[in-house]
Design a protein around this motif. Structure first.
Motif, short mmCIF file in Angstrom:
data_model
loop_
_atom_site.label_atom_id
_atom_site.label_comp_id
_atom_site.label_asym_id
_atom_site.label_seq_id
_atom_site.Cartn_x
_atom_site.Cartn_y
_atom_site.Cartn_z
N ILE A 121 -49.36 8.97 0.99
CA ILE A 121 -48.81 10.43 0.05
C ILE A 121 -48.30 11.02 1.01
N LEU A 122 -46.95 11.65 0.54
CA LEU A 122 -45.94 12.34 1.53
C LEU A 122 -45.75 13.88 0.61
N GLY A 123 -44.90 14.80 1.27
CA GLY A 123 -44.68 15.74 0.54
C GLY A 123 -44.96 17.10 1.13
N SER A 124 -45.32 18.00 0.33
CA SER A 124 -45.72 19.33 0.70
C SER A 124 -46.66 20.07 -0.25
N SER A 125 -47.17 19.08 -1.07
CA SER A 125 -48.33 19.58 -2.02
C SER A 125 -49.49 18.76 -2.10
N ILE A 126 -50.48 19.15 -2.62
CA ILE A 126 -51.94 18.63 -3.14
C ILE A 126 -51.69 17.92 -4.41
N ILE A 127 -52.03 16.61 -4.84
CA ILE A 127 -51.82 16.36 -5.91
C ILE A 127 -53.23 15.65 -6.58
N TRP A 128 -53.33 15.21 -7.69
CA TRP A 128 -54.61 14.64 -8.18
C TRP A 128 -54.08 13.32 -9.05
N HIS A 129 -54.83 12.27 -8.85
CA HIS A 129 -54.69 11.04 -9.50
C HIS A 129 -55.85 10.82 -10.36
N GLY A 130 -55.54 10.77 -11.77
CA GLY A 130 -56.52 10.38 -12.41
C GLY A 130 -56.58 8.92 -12.75
N TYR A 131 -57.96 8.55 -13.01
CA TYR A 131 -58.14 7.07 -13.21
C TYR A 131 -59.23 7.06 -14.63
N LYS A 132 -58.82 6.36 -15.59
CA LYS A 132 -59.71 6.02 -16.40
C LYS A 132 -59.38 4.57 -17.28
N VAL A 164 -50.63 11.18 -12.70
CA VAL A 164 -50.79 12.54 -11.81
C VAL A 164 -51.41 13.54 -12.83
N ASN A 165 -52.45 14.16 -12.66
CA ASN A 165 -53.09 15.02 -13.69
C ASN A 165 -53.34 16.36 -12.77
#
Length: 319
Positions: A121-132, A164-165
């Motif tokens: 993971i790169l960049g300048s933000s926090i992200i969330w990956h959702g799985y279902k 990405v949620n």
């Protein structure tokens, strides 16, 4: 890497024909123009063969991750790196929504393919990956990822839908031309033999043209030329070509304000089927407190830990 080729663009409104480029001026619909990474609209991606990579940073990352997860990555030898980037340009992802919808892993050889793949993971933000498991599920496992975190996806986990949620700018983050980016370390040798058409679409994507399925998301192709003279070395100069020109069409892409995304299934909790957990180098696998109650799982990376890939990583697997 100079010479890398990919596709990029904004969001096409099918009714108006406008392309949301994130508030920047419209690109012309014919010829080519030069831009920097940070000017490439909302999103894009390209794939680079492992042997063409510059320097040894990616090799160092791979060595560190293999040491951290020898049980999963023993014998893992990637042959390429796929980079996918995103700039939000004022867009947000509200709770219960996703950035681009739920989708399955498209580079599996077949339905039984559980071979590992590694994402930095790169960049300048926090992200969330959702799985279902299915699009109809109202619950999902939401994994928090920060710059410098590494996601290892393998086993039945590769059959899950993902999206990405969640997105949150990171205070004090290092400068980056993208809000976030995924650098996937992949072994596509079997994919090339078993599904050559899928392999080609990932490694040599054609210039998008109006009417093609991908034109909703990608309208331009690009080629990396080299470092931007106005940057500190993190940005790159890119030559961009219009897909509309390739089709012989006319009219310029018109910028417009971002549109609120349609509501999707609510993400509240995770049904504990299979085995999904966080893990740190030298530590035992364990689910964070509160995970069973449906809260978002948080990574172990502290703010400002970008680049400490040897200590911060996430494993998503299935029993």
């Amino acid at each position: 890497r100079a010479g890398a080729r990919g596709v990029c663009g904004g969001l096409l409104d099918a009714r108006s024909g406008q392309i949301d480029m994130g508030g920047r001026d419209a690109w012309p619909s014919s010829g080519t123009q030069q831009a920097s990474w940070s000017e490439l609209g909302l999103h894009g991606h390209h794939t680079v063969p492992w042997g063409d990579l510059e320097g040894d940073v990616v090799g160092q990352v791979l060595d560190a991750v293999v040491r951290a997860a020898p049980d999963v990555l023993r014998g893992f030898e990637p042959d390429c790196v796929r980079v996918a980037f995103e700039n939000m340009r004022g867009r947000t992802i509200r709770r219960g929504q996703t950035l681009c919808g739920w989708s399955r892993d498209r580079d599996r050889v077949d339905n039984n393919d559980g071979a590992p793949k590694v994402c930095v993971i790169l960049g300048s933000s926090i992200i969330w990956h959702g799985y279902k498991y299915t699009k109809e599920d109202r619950e999902s496992l939401d994994v928090e990822l920060r710059p410098g975190d590494v996601l290892v996806l393998h086993g039945p986990g590769r059959s899950w839908l993902s999206a990405v949620n969640g997105f949150e700018p990171l205070d004090g983050a290092a400068d980056s031309p993208f809000d976030f980016a995924h650098a996937w370390l992949l072994d596509h040798r079997r994919l090339k033999r078993a599904r050559p058409e899928v392999y080609e679409s990932i490694h040599s994507p054609p210039t998008p043209v109006p009417g093609s399925p991908e034109y909703k998301w990608m309208q331009f192709s690009y080629a990396v030329l080299g470092p931007s003279s106005a940057s500190d070395g993190t940005d790159r100069l890119v030559e961009v070509s219009s897909g509309d020109a390739a089709a012989g069409g006319g009219g310029a892409a018109t910028a417009k304000r971002p549109r609120a995304e349609e509501q999707s299934a609510t993400s509240t909790s995770w049904r504990g089927r299979g085995e999904s957990y966080y893990r740190r180098e030298g530590g035992e696998a364990a689910a964070p407190a509160g995970a069973a109650g449906g809260r978002r799982w948080k990574s172990k990376a502290a703010s400002g830990s970008a680049g400490r890939f040897e200590q911060n990583w996430v494993e998503v697997a299935g029993a």
